[in-house]
Design a protein around this motif. Sequence first.
Motif, PDB file in Angstrom:
ATOM      1  N   LEU A  78       2.993   7.013   9.634  1.00  0.00           N
ATOM      2  CA  LEU A  78       2.737   8.328   9.089  1.00  0.00           C
ATOM      3  C   LEU A  78       1.651   9.025   9.890  1.00  0.00           C
ATOM      4  CD1 LEU A  78       0.518   7.938   5.931  1.00  0.00           C
ATOM      5  CD2 LEU A  78       1.445   5.964   7.084  1.00  0.00           C
ATOM      6  N   ALA A  79       1.670  10.332   9.842  1.00  0.00           N
ATOM      7  CA  ALA A  79       0.674  11.126  10.543  1.00  0.00           C
ATOM      8  C   ALA A  79      -0.626  11.130   9.752  1.00  0.00           C
ATOM      9  CB  ALA A  79       1.180  12.550  10.733  1.00  0.00           C
ATOM     10  N   SER A  80      -1.740  11.051  10.447  1.00  0.00           N
ATOM     11  CA  SER A  80      -3.030  11.006   9.761  1.00  0.00           C
ATOM     12  C   SER A  80      -3.296  12.279   8.970  1.00  0.00           C
ATOM     13  CB  SER A  80      -4.156  10.772  10.772  1.00  0.00           C
ATOM     14  OG  SER A  80      -4.170  11.794  11.753  1.00  0.00           O
ATOM     15  N   GLU A  81      -2.767  13.398   9.425  1.00  0.00           N
ATOM     16  CA  GLU A  81      -2.999  14.655   8.710  1.00  0.00           C
ATOM     17  C   GLU A  81      -2.222  14.711   7.399  1.00  0.00           C
ATOM     18  OE1 GLU A  81       0.402  17.272  11.117  1.00  0.00           O
ATOM     19  OE2 GLU A  81      -1.733  17.628  11.448  1.00  0.00           O
ATOM     20  N   ASN A  82      -1.217  13.837   7.249  1.00  0.00           N
ATOM     21  CA  ASN A  82      -0.430  13.795   6.005  1.00  0.00           C
ATOM     22  C   ASN A  82      -0.802  12.610   5.126  1.00  0.00           C
ATOM     23  OD1 ASN A  82       1.050  16.058   6.858  1.00  0.00           O
ATOM     24  ND2 ASN A  82       2.520  14.763   7.963  1.00  0.00           N
ATOM     25  N   LEU A  83      -1.939  11.994   5.404  1.00  0.00           N
ATOM     26  CA  LEU A  83      -2.352  10.807   4.664  1.00  0.00           C
ATOM     27  C   LEU A  83      -2.628  11.157   3.206  1.00  0.00           C
ATOM     28  CD1 LEU A  83      -2.953   7.799   5.077  1.00  0.00           C
ATOM     29  CD2 LEU A  83      -5.340   8.419   5.478  1.00  0.00           C
ATOM     30  N   LYS A  84      -1.997  10.404   2.300  1.00  0.00           N
ATOM     31  CA  LYS A  84      -2.165  10.639   0.872  1.00  0.00           C
ATOM     32  C   LYS A  84      -3.075   9.575   0.260  1.00  0.00           C
ATOM     33  CE  LYS A  84       2.438  12.729   0.487  1.00  0.00           C
ATOM     34  NZ  LYS A  84       3.763  12.667  -0.192  1.00  0.00           N
ATOM     35  N   ASP A  85      -3.342   9.738  -1.025  1.00  0.00           N
ATOM     36  CA  ASP A  85      -4.206   8.783  -1.721  1.00  0.00           C
ATOM     37  C   ASP A  85      -3.549   7.410  -1.835  1.00  0.00           C
ATOM     38  OD1 ASP A  85      -6.055  10.763  -2.030  1.00  0.00           O
ATOM     39  OD2 ASP A  85      -5.457  11.275  -4.067  1.00  0.00           O
ATOM     40  N   THR A  86      -2.198   7.392  -1.892  1.00  0.00           N
ATOM     41  CA  THR A  86      -1.470   6.137  -2.057  1.00  0.00           C
ATOM     42  C   THR A  86      -0.298   6.078  -1.082  1.00  0.00           C
ATOM     43  OG1 THR A  86      -2.022   6.090  -4.418  1.00  0.00           O
ATOM     44  CG2 THR A  86      -0.277   4.624  -3.677  1.00  0.00           C
ATOM     45  N   ILE A  87      -0.151   4.930  -0.438  1.00  0.00           N
ATOM     46  CA  ILE A  87       0.981   4.679   0.462  1.00  0.00           C
ATOM     47  C   ILE A  87       1.808   3.552  -0.144  1.00  0.00           C
ATOM     48  CG2 ILE A  87       1.677   3.904   2.756  1.00  0.00           C
ATOM     49  CD1 ILE A  87      -1.020   4.963   3.778  1.00  0.00           C
ATOM     50  N   PHE A  88       3.115   3.753  -0.237  1.00  0.00           N
ATOM     51  CA  PHE A  88       3.988   2.735  -0.807  1.00  0.00           C
ATOM     52  C   PHE A  88       4.786   2.056   0.311  1.00  0.00           C
ATOM     53  CE2 PHE A  88       3.354   5.667  -4.362  1.00  0.00           C
ATOM     54  CZ  PHE A  88       2.962   4.770  -5.349  1.00  0.00           C
ATOM     55  N   LEU A  89       4.728   0.724   0.346  1.00  0.00           N
ATOM     56  CA  LEU A  89       5.493  -0.056   1.318  1.00  0.00           C
ATOM     57  C   LEU A  89       6.729  -0.630   0.660  1.00  0.00           C
ATOM     58  CD1 LEU A  89       2.815  -2.069   3.344  1.00  0.00           C
ATOM     59  CD2 LEU A  89       3.833   0.156   3.865  1.00  0.00           C
ATOM     60  N   GLU A  90       7.823  -0.618   1.415  1.00  0.00           N
ATOM     61  CA  GLU A  90       9.092  -1.148   0.908  1.00  0.00           C
ATOM     62  C   GLU A  90       9.188  -2.645   1.199  1.00  0.00           C
ATOM     63  OE1 GLU A  90      13.903  -0.464   1.581  1.00  0.00           O
ATOM     64  OE2 GLU A  90      12.436   0.941   2.437  1.00  0.00           O
ATOM     65  N   PRO A  91       9.447  -3.466   0.177  1.00  0.00           N
ATOM     66  CA  PRO A  91       9.536  -4.924   0.398  1.00  0.00           C
ATOM     67  C   PRO A  91      10.656  -5.272   1.358  1.00  0.00           C
ATOM     68  CG  PRO A  91       9.339  -4.422  -1.942  1.00  0.00           C
ATOM     69  CD  PRO A  91       9.589  -3.113  -1.242  1.00  0.00           C
ATOM     70  N   LYS A  92      10.434  -6.331   2.127  1.00  0.00           N
ATOM     71  CA  LYS A  92      11.442  -6.858   3.057  1.00  0.00           C
ATOM     72  C   LYS A  92      11.739  -8.279   2.639  1.00  0.00           C
ATOM     73  CE  LYS A  92      10.057  -7.896   7.151  1.00  0.00           C
ATOM     74  NZ  LYS A  92       9.555  -7.788   8.548  1.00  0.00           N
ATOM     75  N   ILE A  93      12.964  -8.556   2.288  1.00  0.00           N
ATOM     76  CA  ILE A  93      13.341  -9.877   1.791  1.00  0.00           C
ATOM     77  C   ILE A  93      13.628 -10.783   2.971  1.00  0.00           C
ATOM     78  CG2 ILE A  93      14.892 -11.179   0.308  1.00  0.00           C
ATOM     79  CD1 ILE A  93      13.129  -9.145  -1.128  1.00  0.00           C
ATOM     80  N   ASP A  94      12.803 -11.834   3.105  1.00  0.00           N
ATOM     81  CA  ASP A  94      12.992 -12.819   4.167  1.00  0.00           C
ATOM     82  C   ASP A  94      13.371 -14.154   3.547  1.00  0.00           C
ATOM     83  OD1 ASP A  94      10.255 -11.429   5.978  1.00  0.00           O
ATOM     84  OD2 ASP A  94      12.387 -11.168   6.336  1.00  0.00           O
ATOM     85  N   LYS A  95      14.352 -14.815   4.154  1.00  0.00           N
ATOM     86  CA  LYS A  95      14.753 -16.134   3.675  1.00  0.00           C
ATOM     87  C   LYS A  95      13.895 -17.186   4.357  1.00  0.00           C
ATOM     88  CE  LYS A  95      18.712 -19.232   3.118  1.00  0.00           C
ATOM     89  NZ  LYS A  95      20.149 -19.445   3.408  1.00  0.00           N
ATOM     90  N   LEU A  96      13.087 -17.916   3.578  1.00  0.00           N
ATOM     91  CA  LEU A  96      12.238 -18.954   4.144  1.00  0.00           C
ATOM     92  C   LEU A  96      13.032 -20.219   4.412  1.00  0.00           C
ATOM     93  CD1 LEU A  96       9.024 -18.593   1.960  1.00  0.00           C
ATOM     94  CD2 LEU A  96       9.475 -17.654   4.214  1.00  0.00           C
ATOM     95  N   SER A  97      12.570 -20.985   5.359  1.00  0.00           N
ATOM     96  CA  SER A  97      13.249 -22.222   5.728  1.00  0.00           C
ATOM     97  C   SER A  97      13.161 -23.243   4.609  1.00  0.00           C
ATOM     98  CB  SER A  97      12.627 -22.796   6.997  1.00  0.00           C
ATOM     99  OG  SER A  97      13.152 -24.068   7.262  1.00  0.00           O
ATOM    100  N   GLU A  98      14.318 -23.707   4.126  1.00  0.00           N
ATOM    101  CA  GLU A  98      14.334 -24.698   3.064  1.00  0.00           C
ATOM    102  C   GLU A  98      13.862 -26.056   3.561  1.00  0.00           C
ATOM    103  OE1 GLU A  98      18.231 -24.712   1.462  1.00  0.00           O
ATOM    104  OE2 GLU A  98      18.136 -22.659   0.692  1.00  0.00           O
ATOM    105  N   VAL A  99      13.874 -26.234   4.881  1.00  0.00           N
ATOM    106  CA  VAL A  99      13.409 -27.494   5.445  1.00  0.00           C
ATOM    107  C   VAL A  99      11.891 -27.600   5.317  1.00  0.00           C
ATOM    108  CG1 VAL A  99      13.245 -28.862   7.566  1.00  0.00           C
ATOM    109  CG2 VAL A  99      15.348 -27.596   7.051  1.00  0.00           C
ATOM    110  N   VAL A 100      11.213 -26.468   5.375  1.00  0.00           N
ATOM    111  CA  VAL A 100       9.754 -26.451   5.376  1.00  0.00           C
ATOM    112  C   VAL A 100       9.193 -26.367   3.967  1.00  0.00           C
ATOM    113  CG1 VAL A 100       7.723 -25.216   6.198  1.00  0.00           C
ATOM    114  CG2 VAL A 100       9.747 -25.383   7.645  1.00  0.00           C
TER     115      VAL A 100
END
Length: 326
Positions: A78-100
């Motif tokens: 985002l542009a610094s001039e458009n910075l708001k009080d709150t920024i929302f991030l979209e979750p990214k679903i990652d599959k973790l290794s079942e071996v670990v």
Amino acid sequence: MIRVKFVFIFFVAFVSTNAQTFIKDSETKDPVSYASISFGDGQGIFADEEGMFIFNKKLYKDVDSLFISALGYKEAKLASENLKDTIFLEPKIDKLSEVVITVIPDRKFKTEKLKPYLDDDYYHCWLPTIESEIAVLFKNEDAREKQLTSVLFPIALESRDWKKRKRSNADKRKFSTLFKVMFYENNGGLPGEPIVNETIVFIATEKDGDQHELNVADYKILIPPSGFFVSIQVLGYTHKQGKLLPNKKYKEVKTQTGIVKIPTNFRPLLPFTDEVNGARTYIKRVFINNNQWKLFKKGNGFRSSLLDQGLTNYGVGFTYKVFKEN
């Protein structure tokens, strides 16, 4: 003196009130702790536990874009001039290794330990800056099933009086510093995907002595056959209650040719060693070089007195369970 204090307090309150931005999960509206805020030109800062960071044009005059990233979320620009009080991030679903990551049944085991390499010599230490993440490879030497229980991070303490630095009972400089820890798969000799999809942090102080032990038993990390990487990255200093303080990455120094930006170094120092077999330490400049890992060795773009001394590895230690065969 009272007036000076009042003006300072008023200034801090003014900046804090008018420059606070919060980063939150777009679905749950929960804070996104310790997100990275990159300015795209080698500069950057981190949000605190509440997802808050301080930014305005008075603090960062030459910044026009912000890149927000955090483990488990899609990056936002985002542009610094458009910075708001709150920024929302979209979750990214990652599959973790079942071996670990898995459920570990009750089995007999013995505990083994790889000791950390300790050193209080100032000239044998890496000076942490907030753009540098250090990753160390743990090699799995045999086929026995193992679970990681703790990581032992060596730290170096400094004496207040330089002349007394070699005395074990010398008065040590105080610090309270927040570090972030990550665990990565061994991807062909480079840190790969994260093994633990959680943000792990700890606070180091001079009271820890020459090492900080981080208990990770609750994460149930089974050590992969190819080994794994553990990394450490300084986020900044904290106040007495453990909350991350606003920390600028650079100190700006006026010279005859203009403003020079000098990286801010944080305490504690991290001792490097020449006693580890092979090159196992990698460095990533989080806000520059496209966020790529590089092996810490001569000829790889590093200018360091540590390499000149043959000190190529950060000597992290581990404790782990070795399970007996059924």
